[in-house]
Scaffold this motif. Structure first.
Motif, mmCIF file in Angstrom:
data_model
loop_
_atom_site.group_PDB
_atom_site.id
_atom_site.type_symbol
_atom_site.label_atom_id
_atom_site.label_comp_id
_atom_site.label_asym_id
_atom_site.label_seq_id
_atom_site.Cartn_x
_atom_site.Cartn_y
_atom_site.Cartn_z
ATOM 1 N N PRO A 98 0.819 -1.230 0.000
ATOM 2 C CA PRO A 98 0.000 0.000 0.000
ATOM 3 C C PRO A 98 0.848 1.274 0.000
ATOM 4 O O PRO A 98 0.435 2.294 -0.576
ATOM 5 C CB PRO A 98 -0.812 -0.119 1.306
ATOM 6 N N ARG A 99 2.032 1.210 0.587
ATOM 7 C CA ARG A 99 2.907 2.396 0.556
ATOM 8 C C ARG A 99 3.408 2.626 -0.872
ATOM 9 O O ARG A 99 3.563 3.769 -1.319
ATOM 10 C CB ARG A 99 4.076 2.203 1.533
ATOM 11 N N ILE A 100 3.690 1.559 -1.580
ATOM 12 C CA ILE A 100 4.112 1.690 -2.982
ATOM 13 C C ILE A 100 2.976 2.260 -3.829
ATOM 14 O O ILE A 100 3.193 3.155 -4.659
ATOM 15 C CB ILE A 100 4.575 0.319 -3.526
ATOM 16 N N PHE A 101 1.746 1.778 -3.585
ATOM 17 C CA PHE A 101 0.624 2.265 -4.382
ATOM 18 C C PHE A 101 0.399 3.759 -4.111
ATOM 19 O O PHE A 101 0.064 4.507 -5.031
ATOM 20 C CB PHE A 101 -0.644 1.454 -4.081
ATOM 21 N N ALA A 102 0.608 4.171 -2.869
ATOM 22 C CA ALA A 102 0.473 5.606 -2.547
ATOM 23 C C ALA A 102 1.559 6.410 -3.274
ATOM 24 O O ALA A 102 1.300 7.502 -3.794
ATOM 25 C CB ALA A 102 0.571 5.815 -1.037
ATOM 26 N N ALA A 103 2.758 5.872 -3.334
ATOM 27 C CA ALA A 103 3.844 6.568 -4.044
ATOM 28 C C ALA A 103 3.517 6.691 -5.529
ATOM 29 O O ALA A 103 3.759 7.733 -6.154
ATOM 30 C CB ALA A 103 5.163 5.816 -3.837
ATOM 31 N N LEU A 104 2.943 5.621 -6.105
ATOM 32 C CA LEU A 104 2.559 5.679 -7.531
ATOM 33 C C LEU A 104 1.539 6.777 -7.761
ATOM 34 O O LEU A 104 1.640 7.551 -8.727
ATOM 35 C CB LEU A 104 1.959 4.326 -7.973
ATOM 36 N N ARG A 105 0.551 6.858 -6.843
ATOM 37 C CA ARG A 105 -0.476 7.910 -6.986
ATOM 38 C C ARG A 105 0.147 9.299 -6.883
ATOM 39 O O ARG A 105 -0.324 10.244 -7.492
ATOM 40 C CB ARG A 105 -1.560 7.739 -5.913
ATOM 41 N N ALA A 106 1.247 9.388 -6.128
ATOM 42 C CA ALA A 106 1.926 10.687 -5.971
ATOM 43 C C ALA A 106 2.863 10.984 -7.137
ATOM 44 O O ALA A 106 3.548 12.021 -7.134
ATOM 45 C CB ALA A 106 2.700 10.703 -4.651
ATOM 46 N N GLY A 107 2.935 10.069 -8.103
ATOM 47 C CA GLY A 107 3.703 10.338 -9.308
ATOM 48 C C GLY A 107 5.083 9.701 -9.358
ATOM 49 O O GLY A 107 5.835 9.929 -10.309
ATOM 50 N N VAL A 108 5.427 8.894 -8.354
ATOM 51 C CA VAL A 108 6.731 8.215 -8.387
ATOM 52 C C VAL A 108 6.688 7.135 -9.479
ATOM 53 O O VAL A 108 5.717 6.370 -9.541
ATOM 54 C CB VAL A 108 7.052 7.574 -7.011
ATOM 55 N N PRO A 109 7.691 7.049 -10.346
ATOM 56 C CA PRO A 109 7.690 6.016 -11.397
ATOM 57 C C PRO A 109 7.687 4.610 -10.793
ATOM 58 O O PRO A 109 8.262 4.391 -9.719
ATOM 59 C CB PRO A 109 9.000 6.272 -12.157
ATOM 60 N N TRP A 110 7.056 3.664 -11.497
ATOM 61 C CA TRP A 110 6.883 2.315 -10.945
ATOM 62 C C TRP A 110 8.218 1.661 -10.579
ATOM 63 O O TRP A 110 8.293 0.918 -9.605
ATOM 64 C CB TRP A 110 6.116 1.422 -11.934
ATOM 65 N N ASP A 111 9.274 1.951 -11.352
ATOM 66 C CA ASP A 111 10.542 1.264 -11.088
ATOM 67 C C ASP A 111 11.392 1.974 -10.037
ATOM 68 O O ASP A 111 12.527 1.579 -9.768
ATOM 69 C CB ASP A 111 11.342 1.049 -12.383
ATOM 70 N N GLU A 112 10.819 3.016 -9.421
ATOM 71 C CA GLU A 112 11.507 3.649 -8.283
ATOM 72 C C GLU A 112 10.753 3.423 -6.980
ATOM 73 O O GLU A 112 11.353 3.401 -5.902
ATOM 74 C CB GLU A 112 11.647 5.160 -8.514
ATOM 75 N N ALA A 113 9.437 3.244 -7.090
ATOM 76 C CA ALA A 113 8.606 3.212 -5.878
ATOM 77 C C ALA A 113 9.030 2.091 -4.922
ATOM 78 O O ALA A 113 9.166 2.309 -3.704
ATOM 79 C CB ALA A 113 7.137 3.055 -6.260
ATOM 80 N N ALA A 114 9.268 0.896 -5.447
ATOM 81 C CA ALA A 114 9.573 -0.242 -4.571
ATOM 82 C C ALA A 114 10.937 -0.106 -3.904
ATOM 83 O O ALA A 114 11.164 -0.645 -2.810
ATOM 84 C CB ALA A 114 9.512 -1.547 -5.362
ATOM 85 N N ARG A 115 11.822 0.632 -4.570
ATOM 86 C CA ARG A 115 13.176 0.786 -4.007
ATOM 87 C C ARG A 115 13.182 1.708 -2.795
ATOM 88 O O ARG A 115 14.161 1.751 -2.051
ATOM 89 C CB ARG A 115 14.135 1.308 -5.087
ATOM 90 N N GLY A 116 12.086 2.431 -2.599
ATOM 91 C CA GLY A 116 12.037 3.357 -1.470
ATOM 92 C C GLY A 116 11.722 2.710 -0.128
ATOM 93 O O GLY A 116 11.856 3.352 0.915
#
Ligand code: F2R
Ligand code: MG
Ligand code: MG
Length: 322
Positions: A98-116
């Motif tokens: 869910p944190r990754i999905f929130a990052a995606l909604r905030a505009g983070v590219p898919w291949d960066e979100a999980a690395r956070g």
């Protein structure tokens, strides 16, 4: 054996039905350190609906995305997972996705979100291996190809190398088992998949599988392999549960639940392995009729088989997207 007659289509269906059955049978016990076999038996024989959790929901999403894109498309897969979560956030997701999905909604590219996640190291939870059965199916007979694609699908949510290797190991095992002609020996299965997960955390546990006698009780197995949410514990635990009962999906899945810990996920992965090896006829009618959306799972399995036939045909060439 429960079966031996299912063809390729039956094995594809068996793997997805096995994921859903294991997930739902293990779900009520998730997080308990110990689970009595009598409790699992009673739940397996009950007549209440078998409801899915995130394990099956993300398996469905992964399969749908592969089919829609005719291969791996990270942005599409991430969006599919996020949409499914938004529609049903109560399906028992881990903390990370869910944190990754929130990052995606905030505009983070898919291949960066999980690395956070997790201080920048990414997740080594079992969320990537729990959903990866469709990858093993479309790469049946090709554990190396399954492992490579599994790693790519893992990277959408699980950037840690151990999370990716867990998905690669599970997918390679499904891929190998679909084409296995008889209940496999432990050594043959382990030899076929070992290269998919070179990290010491996996290699030590694959070695340990060989030393677990058939008579060990579940709590001793869990102490040896682990039964936790980490990919490097739960994937080897699922391999053990399948190998304890390689001719019976019901016994393998019920044994997986008795290991305790992450019961829905260990049982879902065990169900995928057993279903891939034994086919849909190994899933008892009494379980299938209780399963949420069993028809949909079977249709998706049929679609995966039809698609894999198009690019596995000797007259077509496969791109690296698969
Ligand atoms: N989340 C659950 N169960 C909790 C209870 C649910 C309850 N029944 C309910 O309905 O609410 N189950 C599901 O989550 C697991 C899959 O998790 P996933 O997708 O891998 O999530 P995450 O957060 O990425 O990883 C899980 C945990 O592992 C630890 N972890 C992972 N990477 C780590 C790292 N680099 N460093 C330290 N710890 C790390 C963390 O505790 C994560 O939260 C399945 O069991 C599924 O059924
Ligand atoms: Mg779950
Ligand atoms: Mg779980």
């Amino acid at each position: 054996m429960d079966t031996g007659t299912d063809g390729l289509g039956g094995r594809f269906r068996g793997a997805l039905l096995g994921v859903a059955a294991g997930d739902a049978l293990g779900a009520p016990f998730e997080g308990r350190p110990r689970v009595e076999p009598a409790s699992v038996d009673a739940w397996a024989r009950a007549d209440q609906p078998l409801r899915r959790t995130d394990d099956t929901l993300m398996t469905l999403g992964l399969a749908r995305s592969l089919l829609a894109c005719r291969g791996f498309d990270g942005a599409h897969m991430a969006a599919t997972f996020a949409e499914d979560h938004a529609a049903q956030p109560w399906r028992g997701y881990g903390a990370g996705p869910p944190r990754i999905f929130a990052a995606l909604r905030a505009g983070v590219p898919w291949d960066e979100a999980a690395r956070g996640l997790f201080g920048g190291g990414g997740s080594f939870g079992n969320g990537a291996p729990m959903r990866v059965a469709p990858v093993g199916l479309v790469h049946h007979g090709d554990p190396g190809g399954a492992a490579r694609l599994a790693g790519r699908t893992a990277s959408v949510t699980h950037a840690h190398e151990l999370g990716r290797q867990g998905a690669a190991l599970q997918a390679a095992a499904v891929a190998w088992l679909v084409d296995a002609t008889a209940p496999p020996s432990r050594d043959r299965l382990v030899d076929a998949v070992r290269a998919a997960a070179p990290a010491q955390e996996f290699q030590d546990r694959l070695d340990a599988l060989e030393g677990i006698p058939p008579g060990w009780p579940p709590e001793r197995v869990a102490a040896r392999l682990g039964n936790g949410i980490e990919a490097f514990q739960s994937v080897p635990a699922a391999l053990h549960a399948f190998l304890r009962h390689p001719g019976s999906l019901t016994r393998a899945v019920c044994h997986a639940v008795t290991l305790g810990g992450d019961t829905d996920t260990i049982a879902a992965m065990t169900g995928a392995l057993a279903g891939a090896a034994l086919g849909a006829t190994a899933v008892p009618g009494s379980w299938r009729s209780r399963l949420e959306d069993a028809d949909r799972l079977e249709h998706l399995a049929d679609d995966l088989l039809a698609w894999s036939r198009t690019w596995r045909s000797p007259t077509t060439t496969g791109g690296d997207q698969r």
